[in-house]
Write a protein that holds these residues in place. Structure first.
Motif, PDB file in Angstrom:
ATOM      1  N   UNK A 104      -2.276   9.023  -0.987  1.00 43.00           N
ATOM      2  CA  UNK A 104      -1.268   8.246  -1.725  1.00 43.00           C
ATOM      3  C   UNK A 104      -1.866   7.519  -2.924  1.00 43.00           C
ATOM      4  N   UNK A 105      -3.198   7.515  -3.032  1.00 41.62           N
ATOM      5  CA  UNK A 105      -3.885   6.804  -4.108  1.00 41.62           C
ATOM      6  C   UNK A 105      -4.531   7.762  -5.104  1.00 41.62           C
ATOM      7  N   UNK A 106      -4.009   9.004  -5.157  1.00 38.33           N
ATOM      8  CA  UNK A 106      -4.632  10.015  -6.007  1.00 38.33           C
ATOM      9  C   UNK A 106      -3.907  10.232  -7.333  1.00 38.33           C
ATOM     10  N   UNK A 107      -2.983   9.367  -7.641  1.00 36.82           N
ATOM     11  CA  UNK A 107      -2.293   9.503  -8.917  1.00 36.82           C
ATOM     12  C   UNK A 107      -0.910   8.916  -8.853  1.00 36.82           C
ATOM     13  N   UNK A 108      -0.264   8.848  -9.998  1.00 38.51           N
ATOM     14  CA  UNK A 108       1.072   8.267 -10.060  1.00 38.51           C
ATOM     15  C   UNK A 108       2.131   9.212  -9.495  1.00 38.51           C
ATOM     16  N   UNK A 109       1.864  10.511  -9.539  1.00 39.31           N
ATOM     17  CA  UNK A 109       2.825  11.476  -8.991  1.00 39.31           C
ATOM     18  C   UNK A 109       2.520  11.763  -7.525  1.00 39.31           C
ATOM     19  N   UNK A 110       3.487  12.346  -6.827  1.00 44.22           N
ATOM     20  CA  UNK A 110       3.297  12.708  -5.426  1.00 44.22           C
ATOM     21  C   UNK A 110       2.285  13.842  -5.318  1.00 44.22           C
ATOM     22  N   UNK A 111       1.311  13.663  -4.448  1.00 37.22           N
ATOM     23  CA  UNK A 111       0.288  14.691  -4.229  1.00 37.22           C
ATOM     24  C   UNK A 111       0.476  15.264  -2.833  1.00 37.22           C
ATOM     25  N   UNK A 112       0.752  16.561  -2.755  1.00 34.75           N
ATOM     26  CA  UNK A 112       0.965  17.212  -1.467  1.00 34.75           C
ATOM     27  C   UNK A 112      -0.353  17.629  -0.834  1.00 34.75           C
ATOM     28  N   UNK A 113      -1.277  18.097  -1.667  1.00 37.27           N
ATOM     29  CA  UNK A 113      -2.558  18.616  -1.181  1.00 37.27           C
ATOM     30  C   UNK A 113      -3.692  18.018  -2.001  1.00 37.27           C
ATOM     31  N   UNK A 114      -4.604  17.252  -1.377  1.00 44.19           N
ATOM     32  CA  UNK A 114      -5.713  16.636  -2.126  1.00 44.19           C
ATOM     33  C   UNK A 114      -6.553  17.636  -2.910  1.00 44.19           C
ATOM     34  N   UNK A 115      -6.618  18.895  -2.426  1.00 43.57           N
ATOM     35  CA  UNK A 115      -7.408  19.916  -3.119  1.00 43.57           C
ATOM     36  C   UNK A 115      -6.862  20.216  -4.516  1.00 43.57           C
ATOM     37  N   UNK A 116      -5.595  19.857  -4.756  1.00 41.02           N
ATOM     38  CA  UNK A 116      -5.019  20.072  -6.081  1.00 41.02           C
ATOM     39  C   UNK A 116      -5.587  19.087  -7.098  1.00 41.02           C
ATOM     40  N   UNK A 137     -18.335   7.953  -8.466  1.00 40.62           N
ATOM     41  CA  UNK A 137     -18.794   8.459  -7.177  1.00 40.62           C
ATOM     42  C   UNK A 137     -18.691   9.966  -7.089  1.00 40.62           C
ATOM     43  N   UNK A 138     -19.236  10.518  -6.005  1.00 40.83           N
ATOM     44  CA  UNK A 138     -19.236  11.967  -5.779  1.00 40.83           C
ATOM     45  C   UNK A 138     -18.387  12.292  -4.559  1.00 40.83           C
ATOM     46  N   UNK A 139     -17.478  13.237  -4.702  1.00 37.92           N
ATOM     47  CA  UNK A 139     -16.627  13.664  -3.587  1.00 37.92           C
ATOM     48  C   UNK A 139     -17.495  14.390  -2.560  1.00 37.92           C
ATOM     49  N   UNK A 140     -17.502  13.882  -1.310  1.00 35.66           N
ATOM     50  CA  UNK A 140     -18.300  14.484  -0.241  1.00 35.66           C
ATOM     51  C   UNK A 140     -17.473  15.407   0.650  1.00 35.66           C
ATOM     52  N   UNK A 141     -16.211  15.041   0.862  1.00 34.42           N
ATOM     53  CA  UNK A 141     -15.375  15.848   1.755  1.00 34.42           C
ATOM     54  C   UNK A 141     -13.920  15.648   1.367  1.00 34.42           C
ATOM     55  N   UNK A 142     -13.133  16.721   1.452  1.00 31.71           N
ATOM     56  CA  UNK A 142     -11.699  16.648   1.156  1.00 31.71           C
ATOM     57  C   UNK A 142     -10.949  17.094   2.402  1.00 31.71           C
ATOM     58  N   UNK A 143     -10.024  16.241   2.862  1.00 28.77           N
ATOM     59  CA  UNK A 143      -9.243  16.537   4.065  1.00 28.77           C
ATOM     60  C   UNK A 143      -7.764  16.344   3.748  1.00 28.77           C
ATOM     61  N   UNK A 144      -6.901  16.586   4.742  1.00 23.80           N
ATOM     62  CA  UNK A 144      -5.456  16.525   4.511  1.00 23.80           C
ATOM     63  C   UNK A 144      -4.994  15.175   3.984  1.00 23.80           C
ATOM     64  N   UNK A 145      -5.590  14.100   4.483  1.00 23.72           N
ATOM     65  CA  UNK A 145      -5.077  12.773   4.143  1.00 23.72           C
ATOM     66  C   UNK A 145      -5.819  12.114   2.985  1.00 23.72           C
ATOM     67  N   UNK A 146      -6.768  12.797   2.376  1.00 24.99           N
ATOM     68  CA  UNK A 146      -7.465  12.215   1.234  1.00 24.99           C
ATOM     69  C   UNK A 146      -8.843  12.799   1.005  1.00 24.99           C
ATOM     70  N   UNK A 147      -9.722  11.999   0.422  1.00 25.89           N
ATOM     71  CA  UNK A 147     -11.078  12.463   0.113  1.00 25.89           C
ATOM     72  C   UNK A 147     -12.073  11.333   0.343  1.00 25.89           C
ATOM     73  N   UNK A 148     -13.242  11.700   0.878  1.00 22.75           N
ATOM     74  CA  UNK A 148     -14.318  10.742   1.096  1.00 22.75           C
ATOM     75  C   UNK A 148     -15.284  10.796  -0.084  1.00 22.75           C
ATOM     76  N   UNK A 149     -15.652   9.611  -0.582  1.00 21.27           N
ATOM     77  CA  UNK A 149     -16.443   9.509  -1.808  1.00 21.27           C
ATOM     78  C   UNK A 149     -17.726   8.721  -1.564  1.00 21.27           C
ATOM     79  N   UNK A 150     -18.820   9.269  -2.031  1.00 26.01           N
ATOM     80  CA  UNK A 150     -20.099   8.555  -1.997  1.00 26.01           C
ATOM     81  C   UNK A 150     -20.177   7.699  -3.257  1.00 26.01           C
ATOM     82  N   UNK A 151     -20.060   6.370  -3.069  1.00 24.04           N
ATOM     83  CA  UNK A 151     -20.190   5.465  -4.221  1.00 24.04           C
ATOM     84  C   UNK A 151     -21.486   4.666  -4.139  1.00 24.04           C
ATOM     85  N   UNK A 152     -22.369   5.085  -3.191  1.00 25.89           N
ATOM     86  CA  UNK A 152     -23.660   4.432  -3.069  1.00 25.89           C
ATOM     87  C   UNK A 152     -23.763   3.485  -1.903  1.00 25.89           C
TER      88      UNK A 152
END
Length: 717
Positions: free
Chosen positions: A677-689, A652-667
């Motif tokens: 909380x679903x962006x990796x095995x490690x703690x993610x403070x900022x989705x932009x990272x 999918x394509x990332x459409x928007x990134x906000x504090x609590x995650x990211x919105x994805x166009x998957x069709x």
């Protein structure tokens, strides 16, 4: 240069003093941030745009602070209250908020109960209450202040208490202590406002109908949501602290004598000061501070998303058919060639209420065949997915190799009604311009999106609630930075694009276009000096960012500044090469030993940063820095929510990134969410990272809510 300003800018930025001083000098000479960052690295010590903009921000802050000090000093001096100690305190102040605190006792006030009491002669009684002597007859002392205007002892005491309370309310130490209590222990509470008529957005704020949170734990998006709910008259918001602690602190500071004759009156004045003056003032100040921080965070998020959107890789040389979907009014169709030139347009009605599939298929087939369309770009607004379903079915049925993509159409309607669009397509109706924008923004997102107010592009949260001036300034900086990072072909650029080039205003950009029309095309950067309104300073700032392909001077198709052409000629001569032998010269420069390189730099009169820029451009002249980025994800079929299964992996394509995650166009019809909380095995403070707007990602389906048409994803590492 003001030493106070210079020293404090350096302290705030923590950058080398000499670099800060040089940068400030350049900014005060009207040099732009992109120009300084690219062409004055020897002077600044190699600082990037982030550092330079930080210096610019603090420079403006301290210059404004100095101006405010002058006003305050003059006002206090007119009152005859400016002591040498106070003047010294004001001059030394480095914080705008503290400056206003110092000024508070001297600030002209509107008529208050305290000022009325002073007019009625109660100030001496207020002094007695403040002194709180342990001896004397209270009743007799108060009786002296009873007059026709103040007929009772109770009214006299009340008026005097207001005078005392107002004095406490401007005491710096008291206010600071209360401020700290609010910041550390303040509790923000939100409740649903009692109202006779439900607002249409009331349901969006259910989370805040019974909400309580320590202020130091509030998230930026919570603050902005609370503010919006309050502005819509849906929520009531208060911030409170433990009153008894504040009362005890003030009483201890005042060392109230419990045996004094005015002890109760003095304690009453303390409570009055807190409840009537200090608490409301500090609460308002804290709300303002929370909002400013939330605004800053939201604006930074928006600007990061916008930059990533603007710098998406272009799809070069492809014929694109843009579709602006709609139900009743139909889907507007436009074909543009590989250079973005409009070829032909029409309207099709393949969605309800008409469902004219055969008519739509006929028109699409004719346009695709006639112009050899490579890609169909569908706007993501109303009727988008219905149109996508039709297009996918049509392509399968016709067995066409043409692919399609959903394009963010935010701002297309704004563009279609704008003066810029009217000038570009004066013979077309406004409804036929938006689809052209949709097609073009796939071909070159940067060149097309600069024509639209950045706030209308819609990559963020609460962009209409934050400080609009701060947002506009920041987004303008982002667009300026992106445009100059990529560079501009002066012979194809629009006035909108040229207006963001370093050193050029919209008026000058328009003059460049008019001059280009007059001479057919620019063949040399030097010709820019012939443009009306483009003087030496504007030329200096702009020339390096304006490229000319196949011109008289090959270096004009690079980001090497004309001021460095002589240096390139000297280096070519050093190796007995022609200036046009870019590849050979680049090879020789890269192979040069360090000691010999230093000798060469001294001979040609440039520094190491300029040499690096020259070598980079000689190796890849005319290179677009977006070339190496991911291309947009093209599709040949559609996906329905019923096709999904938990555990399925998709792209999918990332459409928007906000504090609590990211919105994805998957069709799907609605974008799916990757929670932070679903962006990796490690703690993610900022989705932009982890992700960025426009990035193509691999995701796994975690949760499907068929009733709400919502999908939860996790990022596949």
């Amino acid at each position: 240069m003001d030493n106070f300003v210079l020293n404090n800018v350096q302290l705030k930025t923590e950058l080398p003093f000499s670099s800060v001083k040089s940068t400030i000098s350049l900014l005060q000479e009207a040099a732009t941030v992109p120009f300084i960052a690219r062409y004055r690295q020897e002077m600044t010590g190699g600082m990037d745009e982030t550092h330079i903009r930080s210096i610019q921000t603090w420079l403006n802050y301290f210059e404004n602070l100095q101006d405010r000090k002058k006003t305050i000093l003059a006002t206090i001096k007119e009152q005859g209250k400016l002591t040498p100690e106070l003047e010294k305190q004001i001059i030394a102040c480095t914080e705008a908020a503290m400056l206003e605190e110092i000024y508070l006792p001297y600030k002209p006030k509107r008529k208050t109960k305290a000022s009325t009491a002073i007019e009625n002669g109660l100030e001496p009684l207020a002094e007695m209450i403040l002194k709180n002597e342990p001896i004397g007859n209270k009743e007799a002392l108060v009786a002296k202040f009873i007059t026709a205007t103040i007929p009772t002892a109770a009214e006299a005491i009340e008026g005097a208490q207001y005078i005392v309370a107002e004095r406490f309310s401007v005491d710096l130490e008291i206010r600071e202590q209360v401020r700290q209590q609010f910041a550390k222990y303040g509790i923000l509470e939100s409740k649903k406002r009692r109202q006779t008529e439900e607002h249409k957005d009331t349901g969006k704020f259910e989370l805040y109908f019974e909400f309580s949170q320590k202020v130091d734990g509030l998230k930026a998006h919570q603050v902005l949501a609370l503010n919006r709910g309050e502005n819509l008259n849906i929520l009531n918001i208060t911030i409170s602290v433990e009153e008894e602690f504040c009362i005890t602190f003030i009483e201890r500071r005042l060392r109230i004598n419990s045996r004094g004759i005015f002890t109760e009156e003095l304690k009453g004045a303390v409570v009055l000061a807190l409840r009537r003056y200090i608490f409301p003032s500090i609460e308002l100040e804290l709300r303002r501070s929370l909002t400013e921080k939330a605004d800053k965070h939201a604006i930074e998020t928006f600007s990061t998303n916008l930059r990533n959107l603007l710098l998406q890789a272009p799809i070069v040389g492809k014929v694109v058919l843009g579709i602006d979907p709609g139900f009743v009014s139909g889907c507007k169709v436009a074909v543009v060639d590989g250079n973005g030139n409009y070829l032909e347009g029409n309207t099709i009605y393949p969605v309800p209420p008409r469902n004219d599939f055969s008519g739509a298929e006929k028109i699409l087939n004719e346009l695709i065949t006639k112009y050899k369309v490579d890609i169909i770009a569908i706007g993501n607004g109303t009727a988008s997915r219905e149109t996508e379903t039709f297009v996918a079915g049509f392509l399968r049925k016709q067995e066409l190799a043409t692919q399609f993509i959903i394009v963010n159409e935010a701002g297309a309607s704004v563009y279609s009604a704008s003066e810029v669009a009217q000038q570009e397509f004066p013979k077309l109706d406004a409804t036929q311009r938006g689809n052209i924008s949709i097609a073009r923004r796939l071909q070159d997102p940067l060149a097309e999106l600069v024509k639209i107010d950045p706030k209308s592009i819609g990559v963020g949260l609460y962009q209409h609630d934050v400080d609009q001036k701060a947002l506009a300034d920041e987004l303008s900086n982002v667009v300026e930075s992106a445009v100059n990072h990529v560079g501009v072909d002066v012979n194809t650029a629009s006035a909108s694009l040229l207006s963001y080039v370093s050193g050029l205003s919209m008026r000058q950009a328009t003059e460049v276009i008019q001059h280009r029309t007059k001479i057919k095309q620019f063949t040399s950067r030097k010709q820019l000096k012939e443009v009306a309104g483009v003087g030496e300073k504007a030329y200096e700032q702009a020339a390096g960012f304006l490229k000319i392909r196949n011109g008289e001077e090959p270096l004009d198709n690079t980001t090497i500044h004309p001021e460095s052409y002589a240096a390139v000629e000297k280096m070519a001569a050093y190796f007995k090469l022609k200036t046009t032998q870019f590849k050979e010269l680049s090879t020789q420069l890269n192979a040069l030993p360090q000691n010999e390189e230093a000798v060469l730099l001294a001979q040609v009169g440039i520094g190491k940063p300029t040499l690096l820029l020259i070598k980079e451009n000689l190796a890849k002249p005319g290179r677009d820095p977006r070339e190496g980025l991911q291309k947009p994800l093209l599709r040949s079929d559609i996906l329905k929510i019923g096709d999904l299964r938990e555990g399925m992996e998709l792209t999918g394509t990332i459409r928007n990134v906000v504090d609590f995650g990211a919105f994805v166009d998957i069709g799907l019809k609605n974008d799916a969410l990757i929670h932070i909380s679903k962006m990796g095995s490690r703690f993610v403070k900022n989705p932009h990272e982890v992700v960025a707007v426009g990035e193509i990602v691999r995701v796994q389906v975690d949760k499907i809510e068929f009733d709400k048409q919502r999908v939860g994803l996790s990022l596949v590492s």
